[in-house]
Scaffold this active site. Structure first.
Site, PDB file in Angstrom:
ATOM      1  N   HIS A 189      36.612  48.555 -18.143  1.00 50.52           N
ATOM      2  CA  HIS A 189      36.576  48.562 -19.587  1.00 50.52           C
ATOM      3  C   HIS A 189      37.650  48.566 -20.289  1.00 50.52           C
ATOM      4  O   HIS A 189      37.788  48.599 -21.556  1.00 50.52           O
ATOM      5  CB  HIS A 189      35.561  49.653 -19.961  1.00 50.52           C
ATOM      6  CG  HIS A 189      35.788  50.902 -19.897  1.00 50.52           C
ATOM      7  ND1 HIS A 189      36.491  51.766 -21.109  1.00 50.52           N
ATOM      8  CD2 HIS A 189      36.003  51.783 -18.973  1.00 50.52           C
ATOM      9  CE1 HIS A 189      36.729  52.880 -20.709  1.00 50.52           C
ATOM     10  NE2 HIS A 189      36.461  52.969 -19.425  1.00 50.52           N
TER      11      HIS A 189
ATOM     12  N   CYS B  69      41.329  69.882 -32.199  1.00 50.87           N
ATOM     13  CA  CYS B  69      40.176  69.845 -32.973  1.00 50.87           C
ATOM     14  C   CYS B  69      39.099  68.935 -32.589  1.00 50.87           C
ATOM     15  O   CYS B  69      37.975  68.774 -32.798  1.00 50.87           O
ATOM     16  CB  CYS B  69      40.658  69.441 -34.472  1.00 50.87           C
ATOM     17  SG  CYS B  69      40.239  71.071 -35.624  1.00 50.87           S
TER      18      CYS B  69
ATOM     19  N   SER C  70      39.794  50.472 -13.855  1.00 52.18           N
ATOM     20  CA  SER C  70      38.478  50.552 -14.617  1.00 52.18           C
ATOM     21  C   SER C  70      38.516  49.140 -15.371  1.00 52.18           C
ATOM     22  O   SER C  70      39.591  48.878 -15.799  1.00 52.18           O
ATOM     23  CB  SER C  70      38.637  51.624 -15.460  1.00 52.18           C
ATOM     24  OG  SER C  70      37.420  51.771 -16.047  1.00 52.18           O
TER      25      SER C  70
ATOM     26  N   THR D  44      22.926  50.122  -5.243  1.00 52.09           N
ATOM     27  CA  THR D  44      22.761  48.374  -5.521  1.00 52.09           C
ATOM     28  C   THR D  44      23.936  48.312  -6.704  1.00 52.09           C
ATOM     29  O   THR D  44      24.441  48.706  -7.666  1.00 52.09           O
ATOM     30  CB  THR D  44      21.546  48.366  -6.272  1.00 52.09           C
ATOM     31  OG1 THR D  44      20.447  48.831  -5.396  1.00 52.09           O
ATOM     32  CG2 THR D  44      21.354  46.831  -6.696  1.00 52.09           C
TER      33      THR D  44
ATOM     34  N   ASN E 162      47.976  57.848 -20.069  1.00 48.53           N
ATOM     35  CA  ASN E 162      46.879  57.198 -20.992  1.00 48.53           C
ATOM     36  C   ASN E 162      47.196  57.734 -22.576  1.00 48.53           C
ATOM     37  O   ASN E 162      46.779  57.095 -23.426  1.00 48.53           O
ATOM     38  CB  ASN E 162      45.298  57.611 -20.711  1.00 48.53           C
ATOM     39  CG  ASN E 162      45.230  58.926 -20.387  1.00 48.53           C
ATOM     40  OD1 ASN E 162      45.907  59.515 -19.365  1.00 48.53           O
ATOM     41  ND2 ASN E 162      44.390  59.938 -20.781  1.00 48.53           N
TER      42      ASN E 162
ATOM     43  N   GLY F  19      36.443  54.380 -13.384  1.00 53.04           N
ATOM     44  CA  GLY F  19      37.643  54.502 -13.095  1.00 53.04           C
ATOM     45  C   GLY F  19      37.583  56.123 -12.296  1.00 53.04           C
ATOM     46  O   GLY F  19      38.206  56.473 -11.297  1.00 53.04           O
TER      47      GLY F  19
ATOM     48  N   GLN G 106      45.230  52.752 -16.650  1.00 50.59           N
ATOM     49  CA  GLN G 106      45.834  52.246 -17.955  1.00 50.59           C
ATOM     50  C   GLN G 106      46.836  51.204 -17.635  1.00 50.59           C
ATOM     51  O   GLN G 106      47.546  50.497 -18.447  1.00 50.59           O
ATOM     52  CB  GLN G 106      46.581  53.537 -18.786  1.00 50.59           C
ATOM     53  CG  GLN G 106      45.573  54.408 -19.329  1.00 50.59           C
ATOM     54  CD  GLN G 106      44.841  54.025 -20.354  1.00 50.59           C
ATOM     55  OE1 GLN G 106      45.194  52.760 -21.111  1.00 50.59           O
ATOM     56  NE2 GLN G 106      43.593  54.454 -20.898  1.00 50.59           N
TER      57      GLN G 106
HETATM   58  C1  LIG Z   1      44.517  57.319 -16.752  1.00 52.58           C
HETATM   59  C2  LIG Z   1      42.882  57.267 -16.774  1.00 52.58           C
HETATM   60  N1  LIG Z   1      42.354  57.393 -15.629  1.00 52.58           N
HETATM   61  C3  LIG Z   1      41.029  57.387 -15.471  1.00 52.58           C
HETATM   62  C4  LIG Z   1      40.266  57.018 -16.793  1.00 52.58           C
HETATM   63  C5  LIG Z   1      38.896  57.158 -16.349  1.00 52.58           C
HETATM   64  O1  LIG Z   1      38.103  55.704 -16.401  1.00 52.58           O
HETATM   65  P1  LIG Z   1      36.577  55.516 -16.719  1.00 52.58           P
HETATM   66  O2  LIG Z   1      36.432  56.014 -18.089  1.00 52.58           O
HETATM   67  O3  LIG Z   1      36.627  54.118 -16.297  1.00 52.58           O
HETATM   68  O4  LIG Z   1      35.988  56.472 -15.769  1.00 52.58           O
HETATM   69  C6  LIG Z   1      41.056  56.632 -17.920  1.00 52.58           C
HETATM   70  C7  LIG Z   1      40.151  56.326 -18.956  1.00 52.58           C
HETATM   71  O5  LIG Z   1      39.268  56.786 -19.455  1.00 52.58           O
HETATM   72  C8  LIG Z   1      42.188  56.778 -18.017  1.00 52.58           C
HETATM   73  O6  LIG Z   1      42.898  56.442 -19.040  1.00 52.58           O
HETATM   74  C1  LIG Z   2      13.681  55.035  -2.835  1.00 50.03           C
HETATM   75  C2  LIG Z   2      15.058  54.686  -3.464  1.00 50.03           C
HETATM   76  N1  LIG Z   2      15.849  55.537  -3.693  1.00 50.03           N
HETATM   77  C3  LIG Z   2      17.190  55.240  -4.104  1.00 50.03           C
HETATM   78  C4  LIG Z   2      17.329  53.899  -4.289  1.00 50.03           C
HETATM   79  C5  LIG Z   2      18.674  53.436  -4.569  1.00 50.03           C
HETATM   80  O1  LIG Z   2      18.820  53.109  -5.964  1.00 50.03           O
HETATM   81  P1  LIG Z   2      20.154  52.335  -6.426  1.00 50.03           P
HETATM   82  O2  LIG Z   2      20.030  50.834  -5.911  1.00 50.03           O
HETATM   83  O3  LIG Z   2      19.852  52.194  -7.883  1.00 50.03           O
HETATM   84  O4  LIG Z   2      21.248  53.034  -5.942  1.00 50.03           O
HETATM   85  C6  LIG Z   2      16.570  52.671  -3.909  1.00 50.03           C
HETATM   86  C7  LIG Z   2      16.739  51.328  -4.087  1.00 50.03           C
HETATM   87  O5  LIG Z   2      17.515  50.943  -3.698  1.00 50.03           O
HETATM   88  C8  LIG Z   2      15.014  53.275  -3.535  1.00 50.03           C
HETATM   89  O6  LIG Z   2      14.348  52.420  -3.120  1.00 50.03           O
END
Ligand SMILES: Cc1ncc(COP(=O)(O)O)c(C=O)c1O
Ligand SMILES: Cc1ncc(COP(=O)(O)O)c(C=O)c1O
Lengths: 151, 389, 389, 151
Positions: free
Chosen positions: B201, B325, B199, B237, B151, B71, B179
């Site tokens: 999760h 805290c 997001s 990727t 959140n 997110g 959220q």
């Molecule tokens: C309102 C809100 N925005 C953004 C995020 C960020 O999402 P993520 O943890 O997938 O980066 C969260 C959760 O942490 C959220 O509660």
């Molecule tokens: C040399 C090189 N750099 C960067 C990447 C990008 O990696 P990713 O696919 O994890 O974003 C790749 C593979 O695709 C790569 O072969």
């Protein structure tokens, strides 16, 4: 809790010397709820020997604030007032086996609170102590020069 | 020991049905979706199906959904992408004081680089007022970003109305719905948003996957540059297994939406009722009217949140707190601060979030433990109801 | 039908040991690593262990490894983070003509926004010459980025030497080591790099996880803003299962490095030998000296790569091609172009990458099919050895 | 291959009319290996009826280039020259049941190659056809006005 070591957890979960001594010889308060931590300490002192015979605390605050308050009271009971004045936050933290770095500056209030309680005792009993020189119980915050950055 | 998870807003466990759909994509259908051969296209088909499912949940067109890594990335994308693409129009962004850090820190970063950011206030219930948005708009405003569901206190914002105001002035409208997804009905067309962040999760899907809804025609630059993945809008990727999991979670969220809202909110209401009945000096923060169904944000006066958190943890109960805290920055919750809650009360605030695996017994056990813990900490505390703060 | 995967540079299957370690993090140890309670800290411990394993593989300090969502994100981070943090020093970046698109497109984006980018050439073997770097450096150069191992022809660059040149001039040095990790020994301290990009899915870990090595003290801004994850350097809830998988894959890669290199390169060499023996008019592209152990990049003259790819796919054999036809942009491989290979030959180039699950039988089967396919396509082709191009 | 439909795949995997007619009545070549696709077409024409009696192709190129070459030869065999001149790339693509958008502009060379072969035939036999008007076999590329953008 991975955040705190076992000793800190023990002092937090089973704090020693919780409470308030009735008719205490000295009372000190430090911190405020707005800041997130506030400690009150009350002490009984043997006026002849200047030995602290009892100490109790009440603390509003996070785990480290409560654990360090508890440890601090343990450490000063049985000490003379002059000795107690030498107890530093650093020593308290060392006795606790360390605290997370971020907790060190904020939630360890005990040395100031102890000084305040002794200041109160000294005032009531017209005593002076080298360790209290220049101490102002109402001062906002003292520079904690020798607090280690990471423990 | 009993384990009671009451922090569903922090993250959720992956549901079994979700994990089952993900599993083949690790070691069997492991091809790179960019590869033309069957093994790659099989993975691409998994991603395509997931895109369709997420799109369906929010009533978007399939080609308007773009997967991200979380997110936060979607939030960053909205801020950096819009201010970049529309820099000729202006350098002003409007958001609110109660956004997630992914928004606030993006804004902060940009504001050191020539972008001006206005933070709309909220009332004591946590609600943004449309008049405030109207007043904040300037000729050089390029983006308005208001979260759908907060959140911490769960407040639902009047996004449809806010988006309409932004559009009246020709301004791109983004909403962080991380959220909101799965917890309130979302129809991007009806809401009229241009951009929306999600997001996985938070809806019983895996961590490490998010999505951006991007209405066709929205002026926004790319944020992750490289390969032609995601219709050449987001490089890298694809996290195929993760995306497939997000898709399944979205499908389940759509199927369960009504019953989820009903069950979770009735459990949450029961919990609040029990807490109020058993524990004196508690305050429920934020409005109960238009709120995340699982969220209960409660201040326990005269004690501090981290202490509560640790003692509940000892009982196997997991919650979070607005206490300074327990935050790495030592600053108390900016959300509760924006609601006008006094700082000493923020320190004692706890966020409970009920979710799909929560039972009434879990809540009874929690109230029981909580009652003891609050009593104990108040005994230790240097402040109390009689003395006052 | 037999399935022969010979595209390990595109992605790799997740190894069983890796998936086994990941599984508990989906639905049991599902806590948010930022949460203070045990369930969260358990997840945080998984992330910490993974960080240690990745750090160990590259001889970094643990606190110098930061997880990202992919190799591309790390590449983007290097470009955007360094040019932002060091903008007062200058606006010039040096990279090479054969980088991955994650680098090239980051550079392209920046070059439309006031950054000047110099692309170092390579010789016909695919090697960057240190003298060329020395010549390209200017007083306002803030970043030099040269990949460790090329993804198409597998050339290994003299990173240690290049980094030393950059440092002589006080310039931050980044290297994209996505193809290098697990395939060549990497010691970040010995190489002397400041920043290095990695990706999990190239070393038998899951997709959707990458990492950045960031030497302590490197001047680089954050790229994903928000929560305090990754020591407040990269926001977004951690992809815990993915990170744990990357960690395990890194551990395996370290344990197997020597045997992996030995096995894979001897299979690759066998394959090249067999291809040369059975098929006329083939050319091996790039140097064989200092090369990715599994990479064989071969041009089959007079025919076109996509056709080969499709016909091999019909036989269950999966490879990739530098052909324009099979790229979404219709541009022939920029890497082979930079090596000075004539375009008509690039169209007929195929990248084979041998990996840990490849057997000699797989390769014999591939050579057999390939021999027929090449013969067939040459019969269809309007160009041939007699006519010439 | 998810990229191509079954019909395209069939024409690619089992191409019709592959080869080169010896002593062809007309030969046309279009494209170049540098561009990635090059098609050669040879035709036999019944000079009395102007009917194309045979056509063969040879193509260097990707799947869509080979499949569309194959389809094109199928389509013109049996047609008169004038009819064959009317065969457009669009028709070829439609007969194939569609091609990926990205392939349409680049790899469908047949209509130009057919025209070239007929141009060659016309020249050799001193014939003129309306459909060849203005046609230059060596022109670099013709604007493919009516090629649909997406199929
Ligand atoms: C309102 C809100 N925005 C953004 C995020 C960020 O999402 P993520 O943890 O997938 O980066 C969260 C959760 O942490 C959220 O509660
Ligand atoms: C040399 C090189 N750099 C960067 C990447 C990008 O990696 P990713 O696919 O994890 O974003 C790749 C593979 O695709 C790569 O072969």
């Amino acid at each position: 809790m991975a955040m705190y070591n076992d000793k800190v957890m023990d002092y937090f979960l089973h704090p020693h010397n919780v409470g308030e001594i009735e008719n205490a010889d000295g009372t000190g308060v430090y911190g405020s709820p707005v800041c997130g931590d506030m400690m009150q300490i009350t002490i009984s002192v043997d006026k002849d020997t200047d030995v602290i015979t009892d100490a109790k605390f009440k603390t509003f605050g996070c785990g480290s604030a409560i654990a360090s308050s508890s440890m601090a009271t343990d450490m000063i009971i049985g000490k003379t007032v002059e000795e107690a004045l030498n107890v530093s936050n650093k020593q308290i933290i060392e006795e606790l086996g360390g605290l997370p770095a971020i907790k060190i500056h904020c939630s360890v209030l005990a040395d100031h609170a102890i000084k305040s309680a002794i200041y109160d005792y000294a005032k009531k009993n017209n005593k002076t102590y080298a360790g209290l020189e220049g101490f102002d119980p109402d001062a906002d915050d003292e520079e904690q020069e020798d607090t280690p950055e990471h423990i | 020991m009993r384990q009671v998870y009451l922090d569903y807003s922090a993250t959720t466990p992956v549901k079994k049905e979700v994990l089952d759909e993900m599993l083949p994509y690790f070691s069997e259908k492991f091809g790179n979706p960019s590869s033309l051969y069957d093994l790659g296209q099989e993975a691409a088909a998994g991603v395509a199906q997931a895109r369709g499912r997420v799109a369906h949940l929010i009533n978007a067109n399939t080609n308007e959904v773009f997967f991200t890594s979380c997110g936060s990335e979607a939030d960053n994308w909205a801020f950096f992408g819009v201010t970049d693409a529309q820099s000729a129009k202006g350098k002003h962004v409007i958001t609110t004081a109660i956004e997630h850090h992914a928004i606030l820190h993006s804004g902060e970063y940009l504001s050191k680089r020539g972008i001006e950011v206005t933070y709309l206030p909220v009332d004591h219930e946590g609600r943004v007022h449309p008049e405030d948005l109207e007043k904040a708009i300037r000729p050089d405003t390029v983006l308005v970003s208001v979260m759908l569901v907060n959140n911490e206190v769960g407040t639902v914002q009047p996004i449809k109305e806010l988006a309409a105001i932004a559009h009246k002035h020709g301004i791109t409208f983004h909403s962080d719905a991380v959220q909101g997804l799965g917890n309130v009905p979302i129809d991007v067309k009806d809401l009229g948003v241009d951009l929306m962040s999600f997001s996985s999760h938070k809806i019983y899907g895996p961590k490490g996957v998010g999505a951006m809804y991007m209405k066709k025609g929205t002026k926004i630059s790319n944020y992750l540059h490289g390969g032609a993945q995601e219709s050449a809008r987001r490089a890298g990727t694809e996290n195929t297994a993760g995306i497939v999991g997000f898709g399944k979670a979205a499908e389940l969220a759509e199927q369960n939406l009504e019953s989820h809202i009903k069950n979770v909110s009735s459990l949450r209401d029961y919990f609040i009722e029990q807490v109020k009945k058993n524990i004196p000096d508690v305050i429920v923060n934020g409005t109960m009217d238009g709120r995340h169904p699982g969220n209960a944000n409660i201040t326990f006066k005269y004690i501090e949140g981290e202490s509560i958190l640790i003692l509940l943890n000892e009982k196997g109960i997991y919650i979070s707190t607005g206490s300074a805290c327990s935050s790495k920055s030592l600053a108390p919750s900016h959300v509760l601060t924006a609601l006008g809650i006094p700082v000493e009360m923020i320190h004692g605030s706890i966020r409970f979030t009920v979710g799909d695996f929560t039972t009434k017994e879990d809540l009874d056990y929690t109230v029981e433990c909580l009652t003891d813990i609050v009593k104990h900490l108040r005994e230790i505390s240097s402040v109390n109801a009689e003395k006052g703060w």
